[in-house]
Design an enzyme around this catalytic site. Structure first.
Site, PDB file in Angstrom:
ATOM      1  N   CYS A  48       0.841  -1.199   0.000  1.00 48.04           N
ATOM      2  CA  CYS A  48       0.000   0.000   0.000  1.00 48.04           C
ATOM      3  C   CYS A  48       0.874   1.246   0.000  1.00 48.04           C
ATOM      4  O   CYS A  48       2.106   1.179   0.055  1.00 48.04           O
ATOM      5  CB  CYS A  48      -0.930   0.003   1.208  1.00 48.04           C
ATOM      6  SG  CYS A  48      -0.070   0.201   2.793  1.00 48.04           S
ATOM      7  N   CYS A  51       3.273   1.703   2.943  1.00 42.91           N
ATOM      8  CA  CYS A  51       4.491   0.906   2.812  1.00 42.91           C
ATOM      9  C   CYS A  51       5.518   1.650   1.961  1.00 42.91           C
ATOM     10  O   CYS A  51       6.700   1.720   2.303  1.00 42.91           O
ATOM     11  CB  CYS A  51       4.177  -0.444   2.170  1.00 42.91           C
ATOM     12  SG  CYS A  51       2.874  -1.389   2.984  1.00 42.91           S
ATOM     13  N   ASP A 454       0.962  -3.073 -33.558  1.00 42.32           N
ATOM     14  CA  ASP A 454       2.053  -3.744 -34.245  1.00 42.32           C
ATOM     15  C   ASP A 454       1.477  -4.311 -35.541  1.00 42.32           C
ATOM     16  O   ASP A 454       0.251  -4.432 -35.677  1.00 42.32           O
ATOM     17  CB  ASP A 454       2.613  -4.859 -33.358  1.00 42.32           C
ATOM     18  CG  ASP A 454       3.675  -5.678 -34.064  1.00 42.32           C
ATOM     19  OD1 ASP A 454       4.574  -5.086 -34.671  1.00 42.32           O
ATOM     20  OD2 ASP A 454       3.594  -6.925 -34.014  1.00 42.32           O
ATOM     21  N   ASP A 637       2.032  -8.390 -30.362  1.00 36.87           N
ATOM     22  CA  ASP A 637       2.078  -9.830 -30.103  1.00 36.87           C
ATOM     23  C   ASP A 637       3.476 -10.364 -29.859  1.00 36.87           C
ATOM     24  O   ASP A 637       3.636 -11.465 -29.356  1.00 36.87           O
ATOM     25  CB  ASP A 637       1.481 -10.595 -31.297  1.00 36.87           C
ATOM     26  CG  ASP A 637       2.445 -10.683 -32.461  1.00 36.87           C
ATOM     27  OD1 ASP A 637       2.991  -9.626 -32.853  1.00 36.87           O
ATOM     28  OD2 ASP A 637       2.660 -11.794 -32.966  1.00 36.87           O
ATOM     29  N   ASP A 641       7.567  -6.488 -28.626  1.00 38.51           N
ATOM     30  CA  ASP A 641       6.509  -5.541 -28.256  1.00 38.51           C
ATOM     31  C   ASP A 641       6.314  -5.445 -26.744  1.00 38.51           C
ATOM     32  O   ASP A 641       5.605  -4.553 -26.272  1.00 38.51           O
ATOM     33  CB  ASP A 641       5.171  -5.954 -28.886  1.00 38.51           C
ATOM     34  CG  ASP A 641       5.215  -5.922 -30.403  1.00 38.51           C
ATOM     35  OD1 ASP A 641       5.791  -4.967 -30.941  1.00 38.51           O
ATOM     36  OD2 ASP A 641       4.685  -6.852 -31.036  1.00 38.51           O
TER      37      ASP A 641
END
Length: 762
Positions: A48, A51, A454, A637, A641
């Site tokens: 959190c 922290c 892409d 993909d 990338d």
């Protein structure tokens, strides 16, 4: 355990004993120039904003620390520190000790480390236990609410107490450990009021049971715990998924390589120990361990990790190869030009980590805003307790009012406002063949104004096919297919598959790495491959128009030229048109050649495109759009990338993507059609509207309910019912998102049904 809960003093001492040594920390650090070094440490306990603030504050207070940044997704802290301060050499162990002093465990960060599922399994078991206990106590409470006799009522209260007690100890330990650790180190967090609420509620209920009182609130106690644990579990699972992409990318690097010594002997050595200038032997089928230069040999190299393209790269002496690329066909002797830490694969990992850190800032803003909750609830409960105690002198009533305030202000409805919509939206998306991998992804997808694609494997299928409009001579096609059948090259596979009939018998076919195939026959020497290998000089014609080509020749004379195109993915045109109607700007970023990218951009009507980009250049292009104020959706993909997917505001990948690409993406679509992208965007927009409605409902609930509790008009039971009712309202509102399965998903299911029937019949 939950956030930063060392447990007992013995456990703390054990942790301190396991502190990394100065030598280990120094070896693991790396110089960053100007007398500075960087160390990466794992801090698994952070979850959190409190922290983050605690760890960064402790580190930045050290004179040797230049800057420190906690990455909430990877639970990692990157510390840049000075090698010397005031003439004294810095001991890096002081940095780790400063983190330990705040109550957080720490150790050396390792990308290749296996994920630890123990905490996730513990949380799931705790949810199951608290849910089972809440159900049974609720059933017992029905009889009490219905006006059971005193003896029966007391019996049911005692049974409820016996169920709730062990449940609080076992399932509530996450909140107790976190709250105790925070208080022990002089700070507070959101778990402190939660621990107080469930403890006080149980203690007062037990007191009422001992005195045969009419009401007890064990059901409220355990139900509250059950809802809170669900939220904690969802948070942990989402953050664990966010780290999986970087871990998976690190696994692409081989563990070691065969080093050729000056005397010719060979020694297998871990990749971390390979030095610049050493000679390595890379066999076919092995990945390149470090960035290197080819000394001897020839081979086809799968560089999809670099440029995302399926066409192999012909490597010979002098060629530069990147770490992580796959050696396909021949043996190579190479010279290392960079260490593993400075190689291409490490650079890609670094880009992804930087992107993850940027994305974590969105979460960090929300977490830090939530810090207001804890002190506000404490003050409200304490003020209610003291106010009622001094007002009417009934301190028992004052305690009940304070407990009611703690329960009624529990942020369950506020906490469910987002995850419930995410779950319902995820179900709708899954029905449409889209998987959600990040809990905040739908919010970010609804905010986009730019979509970047892409090319190969995303807008196209990444599978070359013979161009029909230039149909070759059938005799030549049959002969070429017979030769191509002896190779696994993508163009050879496509050419062999283009011939429908029986192939002529061709013997003694030899594959020349980086060139093609050749066969000596009575008619002469046949060659099939690139133009430079088969004959005809430099490549021409087809490649200028974005088409790949393979040449068939006999004795150096060209017989036939076969050209191939990459087919558009199903639904690509419809997807682009739909996104344009939603006023989303479009662009293509590709590692492929400019003519090929230009052809696809023209077919789809996308005006902006860039070609021949490296992973870094793709990531920088996405970052430039973000710096200009745009919120970018990246659809890609390939492994190349992955950094851009991580750097984008939100990202989507097809199921056919590389493993790392799928892990780095926020969404993965399972069907072939690219229409999944606008479908996901439309669902995300609807989900965003519902989330805002849920926030309004939750805030409205608190505006009405909190004053009622402070004024003493709500018992702990009524407070628990009100809290649960607000949660139910949020859930019911979220269910309105469920809708009809999109047409493209129905078509995909219909196409798959005959195949499934054949499989079952077999």
């Amino acid at each position: 355990m939950s956030c930063c809960a060392p447990g007992t003093e013995g456990a703390v001492e054990a942790q301190r004993a396991a502190l990394p040594s100065s030598e280990e920390l120094m070896l693991a650090s790396r110089p960053v120039g100007e007398g500075l070094r960087q160390s990466d440490l794992s801090v698994p306990g952070v979850y959190c904003g409190t922290c983050i603030t605690t760890v960064e504050g402790a580190l930045n207070a050290l004179p040797a620390v230049e800057r420190a940044r906690v990455n909430l997704s990877t639970r990692r802290v990157s510390v840049v520190w000075k090698e010397e301060v005031a003439g004294r050499r810095t001991d890096p162990q002081e940095i780790a000790a400063a983190i330990r002093a705040t109550g957080y465990d720490t150790h050396l960060f390792s990308l290749a480390a296996e994920g630890d599922d123990r905490l996730r399994n513990q949380l799931i078991r705790a949810v199951a236990v608290s849910g089972f206990a809440a159900t049974n106590i609720m059933l017992l409470s029905v009889s009490v609410w219905s006006g059971a006799e005193a003896a029966t009522r007391d019996l049911f209260h005692w049974i409820s107490a016996l169920i709730a007690g062990p449940t609080l100890i076992y399932a509530g330990r996450f909140f107790y450990q976190s709250a105790w650790n925070a208080l022990r180190h002089g700070r507070t967090n959101m778990d402190v009021p939660i621990a107080l609420a469930i403890t006080l509620s149980y203690v007062v209920s037990l007191w009422e049971t001992l005195h045969s009182a009419e009401h007890a609130w064990f059901d409220a106690t355990v139900s509250l715990l059950f809802f809170l644990l669900i939220g904690r579990t969802l948070d942990h699972v989402m953050r664990d998924r966010a780290r999986s992409a970087i871990t998976g990318l690190a696994r692409l690097s081989p563990r070691g390589a065969m080093v050729i010594r000056p005397d010719g002997s060979r020694d297998y050595r871990p990749v971390e120990e390979i030095a610049v200038g050493e000679h390595l032997s890379i066999a076919a089928g092995e990945r390149i361990p470090v960035d290197c230069r080819v000394l001897s040999g020839a081979s086809d190299i799968d560089r999809s990790i670099v440029n995302g393209e399926s066409d192999p790269f012909a490597a010979g002496p002098g060629a530069r190869l990147e770490a992580g690329a796959m050696n396909l066909t021949g043996s190579l002797t190479v010279e290392a030009v960079a260490t593993a830490r400075d190689s291409f694969l490490s650079e890609v990992i670094g880009l992804m980590e930087a992107a993850e850190g940027g994305r974590a800032r969105y979460r960090r803003i929300a977490d830090r805003a939530a810090q207001i909750y804890s002190p506000a609830v404490h003050l409200l409960a304490l003020a209610s307790f003291l106010g009622w105690g001094f007002y009417d002198g009934d301190w028992k009533h004052a305690m009940l009012v304070a407990i009611a305030v703690l329960i009624i202000t529990c942020p369950c409805a506020l906490g469910l406002a987002v995850p419930v919509v995410q779950v319902v939206a995820a179900g709708r998306l899954f029905a449409g063949g889209v998987m959600v991998k990040d809990g905040s992804a739908m919010e970010r997808l609804a905010e986009i104004d730019t979509a970047v694609f892409d090319k190969t494997g995303t807008l196209t299928l990444g599978k070359p096919r013979l161009v029909d409009r230039e149909r070759p001579n059938r005799t030549h096609l049959a002969l070429a297919a017979a030769l191509a059948a002896h190779s696994r090259h993508p163009l050879s596979t496509a050419l062999a598959g283009a011939w429908p009939g029986p192939m002529p018998l061709v013997e003694s076919v030899t594959e020349v790495a980086g060139g093609g195939l050749e066969a000596e026959t009575p008619q002469g020497l046949y060659r099939l491959g690139n133009r430079a290998f088969a004959g005809g000089g430099a490549a021409a014609g087809g490649e200028e128009h974005g088409l790949s080509e393979v040449v068939l020749s006999r004795n150096g004379k060209v017989l036939e030229t076969f050209r191939f195109e990459d087919a558009l993915r199903t639904g690509a045109g419809e997807a682009v048109a739909t996104l344009k109607r939603a006023h989303i700007a479009m662009a293509i970023l590709s590692g492929d050649r400019a003519p090929a990218v230009a052809r696809i951009a023209g077919l789809l009507g996308i005006g902006r495109w860039r070609a021949a980009l490296s992973p870094r250049e793709k990531t920088e292009a996405v970052a430039e759009r973000a710096a200009a104020g745009h919120r970018v959706l990246m659809v890609g993909d390939g492994i190349n990338d992955a950094p851009a997917l991580a750097a984008a505001h939100v990202s989507i990948a097809p199921a056919t993507a590389a493993d790392v690409g799928r892990q780095a993406a926020d969404f993965v679509f399972l069907h072939e059609s690219l229409e999944a992208v606008p479908f996901a965007h439309e669902t995300a927009c609807r989900a965003g509207r519902l989330i805002r409605q849920n926030f309004a409902l939750a805030i409205g609930y608190n505006v009405i309910a909190v004053p009622i509790a402070i004024l003493g008009h709500a018992t702990p039971l009524i407070a628990a019912i009100a809290m649960s009712t607000s949660s139910i309202i949020v859930v019911v509102n979220s269910l309105r998102l469920r809708g009809q399965i999109p047409a493209f998903a129905v078509r995909a299911a219909d196409e798959a049904r005959p195949l499934a029937s054949l499989v079952r019949a077999a």
